[in-house]
Each structure stands twice: as C-alpha cells, then as structure tokens.
Design an enzyme around this catalytic site. Structure first.
Site, PDB file in Angstrom:
ATOM      1  N   SER A 141      56.207  10.514  73.260  1.00 33.64           N
ATOM      2  CA  SER A 141      57.605  10.336  72.890  1.00 33.64           C
ATOM      3  C   SER A 141      57.913   8.850  72.921  1.00 33.64           C
ATOM      4  O   SER A 141      57.212   8.063  73.577  1.00 33.64           O
ATOM      5  CB  SER A 141      58.485  11.082  73.903  1.00 33.64           C
ATOM      6  OG  SER A 141      59.829  10.671  73.826  1.00 33.64           O
ATOM      7  N   TYR A 154      61.420  13.264  83.236  1.00 32.96           N
ATOM      8  CA  TYR A 154      60.668  13.378  81.982  1.00 32.96           C
ATOM      9  C   TYR A 154      60.134  12.017  81.541  1.00 32.96           C
ATOM     10  O   TYR A 154      58.961  11.890  81.153  1.00 32.96           O
ATOM     11  CB  TYR A 154      61.575  13.981  80.913  1.00 32.96           C
ATOM     12  CG  TYR A 154      60.937  14.145  79.559  1.00 32.96           C
ATOM     13  CD1 TYR A 154      60.131  15.241  79.278  1.00 32.96           C
ATOM     14  CD2 TYR A 154      61.164  13.220  78.549  1.00 32.96           C
ATOM     15  CE1 TYR A 154      59.556  15.412  78.023  1.00 32.96           C
ATOM     16  CE2 TYR A 154      60.596  13.381  77.295  1.00 32.96           C
ATOM     17  CZ  TYR A 154      59.785  14.473  77.039  1.00 32.96           C
ATOM     18  OH  TYR A 154      59.218  14.630  75.805  1.00 32.96           O
TER      19      TYR A 154
END
Length: 345
Positions: A141, A154
């Site tokens: 990501s 995260y």
C-alpha cells in the site's frame, strides 16, 4: 487436472482485492488456492474462480497461525503438485486513534497483517527454494511508506512488510536464487473492508479519494507475478503522489494529514446504524450472518476502473526503451546536422 495453468495461492481470498486477484488468475486458466477464514466468502470466491475458467481449492486458515499456514501450503502443494505463485494479501485493521487501540488489538493486527505475510512467505519458500523457481507477491500500500492518522497498526504492519521484503530480496539475490519476490503498492480500493474493520471513529470508515476498483489492483498483481524482476509496482496516481511527496517533504505531509486525515477517512453514519463493533479482527466477518461480501465495497459510484499510473507502472521498461530510442535518434539527427555541408553550425 495437474499441469493446467500455474499453481497460485492467494491469501485473504474471500473478499476484496484477494477475491478479485483470484478471479484474475483464474481467467488465465490457473489453478487457484483460496486461503482465508470466512466460510461464505471463500465459497463465493471458489464459485467465481470456476466461472472464470480456473480450478479452485479452498483452504480455511488463520494467517496468524504459523503452523496452520505451513499445513495449508502443504495441502496446496499436494493438490496442485507444487506452488508457482504465492500472493500475500490477508490483513486486519482498526480505525481509531493510537491511544484508543488496546495492546491485544494492536498485536492482532500485527500478527495477521505483518506476521501473516512472514509466515506465508516462509511457507512458500519451503516449496519454491528446492525447485529453484517461483514468485512471491507482497500486496502492499502507499501506507507502506506513508503513515496516516487513525491507522497506526495497519501502517506499522505495512512498513514492516516493506522492510522484511527488501531484506529477503537481497538474500535471494545474494544466493543466486531464481525464486523472485516483488511488492505491489496499492491506492485506496473499493473493498468490503470498510464494513468490517474495527471502528472507533464517530463516522463510518471510508477510503481516501480517489478510490479504485479491486480489479485495478488485481491486474497489477497478476502482472507483477508474471514480471517479478521489478522490485516494486506503484498503482494509482495517488500512490505515486504520496510516495514521491513523502520522499521530498514528509514534514509537510505530516501537517497536511493532521488537518485532513480524520475527515477524509470517515463519512456520516446511516440512520439507526450502531457505532463500533469488532469487525473481523477476531472472527470472520461472514461468520455470524453467513453473508458473502464479494470483492466490491459500497463505493462503486465513485471508483475508477483504471488510471494512467497503472499503465505506466506496468510499462515502465517499454516507455524507458522508447525514450532511449527517441533520444538516440534525436542525437543522431543533431550530429548529422552538424556535419560539413549541412548548413550553419
């Protein structure tokens, strides 16, 4: 049906990016092992894979359990005769300020999202290294480089994956191994995760715009698996902007996200909607209700099906070669113009 297509493993395959990726591999005629926890989601993914032309194998596993992951890999290898591609994609998340995340919750996110990739990679290497071939794709990501508020667990896990994967890549290169690893850095994607993450914000979680459809991510992952010599792929103009901006002016991004990061990651709740909930942190999201969430979230109306950055990321080498050829032709033309008898110098 051994020998038909590649043997592919996708973790977190019951929904979202994992589900779309499994279908994209199946469309090539690959055999796809679907790893995850949710019974209904995995069953739906298996149906999708078979309709796309692939062979599906469902393996129920919690990626935070190292022994269970090893057993799952062995089950896949026994069924498919080996493992050609392993895609690490499973994750868990919490939307909350850091001080409102309990130690157990932070540990669980880390175990699933980071250690799940470590355990998956170890299991894949156990089958790939003796054959001296295979590809591991780490689904990353923009948050692997750029932390944002409300997603500290995260972001920390994605940063850890980035560092661990770079170390592994160096070791494989040093050993002269033909096993490859690459990482795909994704933008915000329209997946069901925003319905099932643990949430302690006043509003409903949402991805930061612009939002892309999971099929955009799936195409990039399949391409990365076929071209793993590239160490990394950036998907989405927003990913490129975030990573380049963070490299040049991280402090400026800190202040920008401090002002905008809370509001851009939530929207008003629906009438009667209850706040909070444990999401899928401790149990599959489809467990109590028997609901298959599918690949898409609730943001279809605003989500993009493609992006110029997607094409650029997949065709960077071709574009670079074209620029080199154009530059060489231009230089040759300039030299020809400078020869005697070709006019003023």
């Amino acid at each position: 049906m051994r020998g038909r297509g590649k043997a592919v493993v996708v973790t977190g395959a019951g929904g979202g990016v994992g589900r779309a990726t499994a279908v994209a591999f199946a469309a090539r005629g690959d055999r796809v092992a679907l790893l995850g926890r949710g019974r209904e989601g995995l069953a739906g993914a298996a149906d999708d894979v078979q309709r796309a032309g692939g062979e599906a194998l469902v393996v129920s596993v919690d990626m935070a359990d190292a022994k269970a992951v090893e057993d799952a890999a062995q089950q896949v290898a026994d069924a498919f005769g080996g493992i050609d591609v392993w895609v690490n994609n499973a994750f868990a998340g919490v939307f909350a300020p850091f001080t409102e995340i309990t130690p157990d919750e932070f540990r669980r996110v880390t175990e699933v999202t980071y250690l799940g990739y470590v355990f998956g990679t170890r299991a894949a290497l156990r089958h790939m290294l003796p054959r001296d071939r295979g590809t591991i794709v780490q689904v990353g990501s923009a948050l692997a480089y750029r932390g944002v508020p409300l997603q500290s667990a995260y972001c920390g896990a994605k940063h850890a994956i980035q560092g661990f994967n770079e170390s592994l890549r160096c070791e494989l290169l040093r050993d002269g191994s033909r096993v490859r690893t690459t990482m795909v850095q994704l933008p915000a994607v329209n997946t069901p995760q925003f319905e099932w993450v643990l949430n302690r914000m006043p509003g409903r979680p949402r991805p930061v715009a612009p939002v892309y459809q999971p099929e955009v991510a799936a195409r990039a992952i399949v391409h990365a698996a076929a071209h793993p010599r590239r160490r990394e792929y950036w998907i989405g103009a927003s990913t490129a902007a975030a990573l380049l901006g963070n490299a040049v002016a991280p402090g400026l991004l800190d202040r920008y996200l401090a002002r905008t990061g809370y509001d851009s990651q939530q929207e008003p709740r629906q009438p009667g909607e209850e706040p909070g909930g444990a999401g899928n942190l401790w149990a599959p999201a489809d467990g109590p209700h028997g609901h298959d969430h599918g690949a898409h979230g609730r943001f279809d109306a605003e989500s993009r099906d493609g992006d110029p950055q997607e094409w650029l990321s997949r065709n960077r080498n071709r574009l670079g070669a074209g620029l080199l050829v154009a530059g060489a032709l231009g230089a040759m033309g300039a030299l020809a113009a400078r020869r005697p008898g070709n006019g003023p110098r």
